[in-house]
Design an enzyme around this catalytic site. Structure first.
Site, PDB file in Angstrom:
ATOM      1  N   LYS A 162       0.833  -1.210   0.000  1.00  0.00           N
ATOM      2  CA  LYS A 162       0.000   0.000   0.000  1.00  0.00           C
ATOM      3  C   LYS A 162       0.867   1.259   0.000  1.00  0.00           C
ATOM      4  CE  LYS A 162      -3.962  -2.254   2.132  1.00  0.00           C
ATOM      5  NZ  LYS A 162      -4.786  -2.445   3.359  1.00  0.00           N
ATOM      6  N   ASN A 190      -9.813  -1.601   4.348  1.00  0.00           N
ATOM      7  CA  ASN A 190     -10.665  -1.834   3.165  1.00  0.00           C
ATOM      8  C   ASN A 190     -11.858  -2.673   3.625  1.00  0.00           C
ATOM      9  OD1 ASN A 190     -11.876  -3.018   0.863  1.00  0.00           O
ATOM     10  ND2 ASN A 190     -10.015  -2.541  -0.330  1.00  0.00           N
ATOM     11  N   GLU A 194     -12.766  -6.808   3.826  1.00  0.00           N
ATOM     12  CA  GLU A 194     -13.038  -7.458   5.117  1.00  0.00           C
ATOM     13  C   GLU A 194     -14.403  -8.157   5.112  1.00  0.00           C
ATOM     14  OE1 GLU A 194     -10.611  -4.108   7.736  1.00  0.00           O
ATOM     15  OE2 GLU A 194     -12.452  -4.945   8.514  1.00  0.00           O
ATOM     16  N   GLU A 253       0.097  -3.605  10.367  1.00  0.00           N
ATOM     17  CA  GLU A 253       0.238  -2.678   9.235  1.00  0.00           C
ATOM     18  C   GLU A 253       0.557  -1.270   9.728  1.00  0.00           C
ATOM     19  OE1 GLU A 253      -3.496  -4.638   6.898  1.00  0.00           O
ATOM     20  OE2 GLU A 253      -2.576  -2.946   5.872  1.00  0.00           O
TER      21      GLU A 253
HETATM   22  C1  LIG Z   1      -4.967  -7.130   4.576  1.00  0.00           C
HETATM   23  C2  LIG Z   1      -5.459  -5.958   4.136  1.00  0.00           C
HETATM   24  O1  LIG Z   1      -5.552  -4.853   4.939  1.00  0.00           O
HETATM   25  C3  LIG Z   1      -6.638  -4.732   5.887  1.00  0.00           C
HETATM   26  C4  LIG Z   1      -6.772  -5.973   6.676  1.00  0.00           C
HETATM   27  C5  LIG Z   1      -7.540  -6.990   6.207  1.00  0.00           C
HETATM   28  C6  LIG Z   1      -7.470  -8.346   6.867  1.00  0.00           C
HETATM   29  O2  LIG Z   1      -6.761  -8.460   7.889  1.00  0.00           O
HETATM   30  O3  LIG Z   1      -8.094  -9.292   6.338  1.00  0.00           O
HETATM   31  C7  LIG Z   1      -8.413  -6.809   5.105  1.00  0.00           C
HETATM   32  C8  LIG Z   1      -8.546  -5.563   4.530  1.00  0.00           C
HETATM   33  C9  LIG Z   1      -7.920  -4.379   5.119  1.00  0.00           C
HETATM   34  O4  LIG Z   1      -8.823  -3.711   5.983  1.00  0.00           O
HETATM   35  C10 LIG Z   1      -5.940  -5.788   2.741  1.00  0.00           C
HETATM   36  O5  LIG Z   1      -6.161  -4.628   2.343  1.00  0.00           O
HETATM   37  O6  LIG Z   1      -6.070  -6.826   2.030  1.00  0.00           O
END
Ligand SMILES: C=C(O[C@@H]1C=C(C(=O)O)C=C[C@H]1O)C(=O)O
Length: 273
Positions: A162, A190, A194, A253
């Site tokens: 990202k 996102n 999710e 993250e």
């Molecule tokens: C892993 C990500 O980052 C975040 C974490 C996610 C997760 O832990 O499943 C899913 C979406 C995002 O909110 C992604 O963008 O894929």
């Protein structure tokens, strides 16, 4: 994903595919652990004597012994593998030349993973009591912990991907410089991904977690399946991800991004003449 590959290593789509595959690993690891009773004595320190003066729990002893062997075969030189215990011996194999995909960091949230696993997960998937299968249950505990650790620490690769997105990098840089945790969390979140994940996870848990009749039918909870036919309740798996796996992945993250500018030169910054 082969982390030795250099091309396309940080494609967000490829990284998300790894997380999807790890859903299967985690669900089946939980199903395997759920075969055995809680065996709470394996988590209590001081229940057994160990010849090397170790004072922790049976699981802690087993995990450290396993990680020492894995460390010798260079498991923890891989950027997607993080140990729970220390100290660990140096590898007997030469280290592999991994491409420098991640910004140098020391983020390891395995102590949080261990706490939540023992407090929130094992009691919900295992029958109470003690079935004496301590080695078997500890072996499955290690597999669950390692799968959860890999999945959650993959947040570092997701965050790097990202950050390297040209459309978002300057926004991330501003938020990082302002130490704006909430702003970083909002930008990396996102909700569509999710929500789709949780819907997929429930379907997987309902299918993987149930026996299939000779006719090929799957007896689901809402079709009157009995607890004995459910290897693991789908609600427990979904709740585990919603309240623990996803939030902790996002914390990784955020922590990774907060340190992303340490020692970094912004190539887009104009050099003052
Ligand atoms: C892993 C990500 O980052 C975040 C974490 C996610 C997760 O832990 O499943 C899913 C979406 C995002 O909110 C992604 O963008 O894929």
């Amino acid at each position: 994903m082969n982390l030795l590959e250099k091309d396309n290593a940080l494609s967000l789509a490829r990284l998300r595919d790894v997380l999807i595959r790890l859903e299967d690993t985690i669900i089946f690891a939980l199903i395997e652990r759920a075969q055995f009773a809680l065996n709470a004595c394996t988590y209590q320190p001081g229940v057994y004597e160990y010849n090397d003066g170790y004072k922790g729990s049976f699981l802690g002893y087993f995990l450290h012994e396993m990680e020492k062997v894995h460390s010798r075969v260079r498991r923890y030189t891989s950027p997607d593998e993080y140990p729970f215990t220390s100290p660990l011996p140096a590898p007997i194999l030469p280290t592999l030349d991994f491409p420098p995909t991640l910004h140098p960091n020391h983020i390891n949230v395995n102590s949080d993973i261990m706490d939540r696993y023992l407090q929130d997960i094992v009691p919900k998937i295992c029958a109470p009591g003690d079935d004496l299968n301590y080695g078997s249950s500890a072996t499955r505990d290690v597999e669950c912990l390692q799968a959860l650790s890999k999945r959650i620490h993959y947040g570092k690769f997701i965050a790097e991907s990202k950050f390297q997105d040209p459309a978002q990098q300057q926004t991330y840089i501003q938020l990082i410089r302002a130490k704006d945790r909430d702003g970083i969390m909002e930008l990396l979140t996102n909700r569509t991904v999710e929500a789709a994940l949780l819907r997929r996870l429930r379907r997987k848990a309902m299918i993987y977690g149930h026996d299939i009749t000779e006719k090929g039918d799957i007896i689901l909870e809402d079709e009157g399946s009995t607890p004995t036919q459910q290897k693991i309740p789908a609600d427990v798996v979904v709740d585990l991800y919603e309240r623990f796996v996803i939030p902790l992945t996002k914390e990784v993250e955020v922590e990774y991004l907060l340190k992303r500018l340490d020692g970094w030169q912004d190539p887009s910054a104009t050099t003052s003449s």
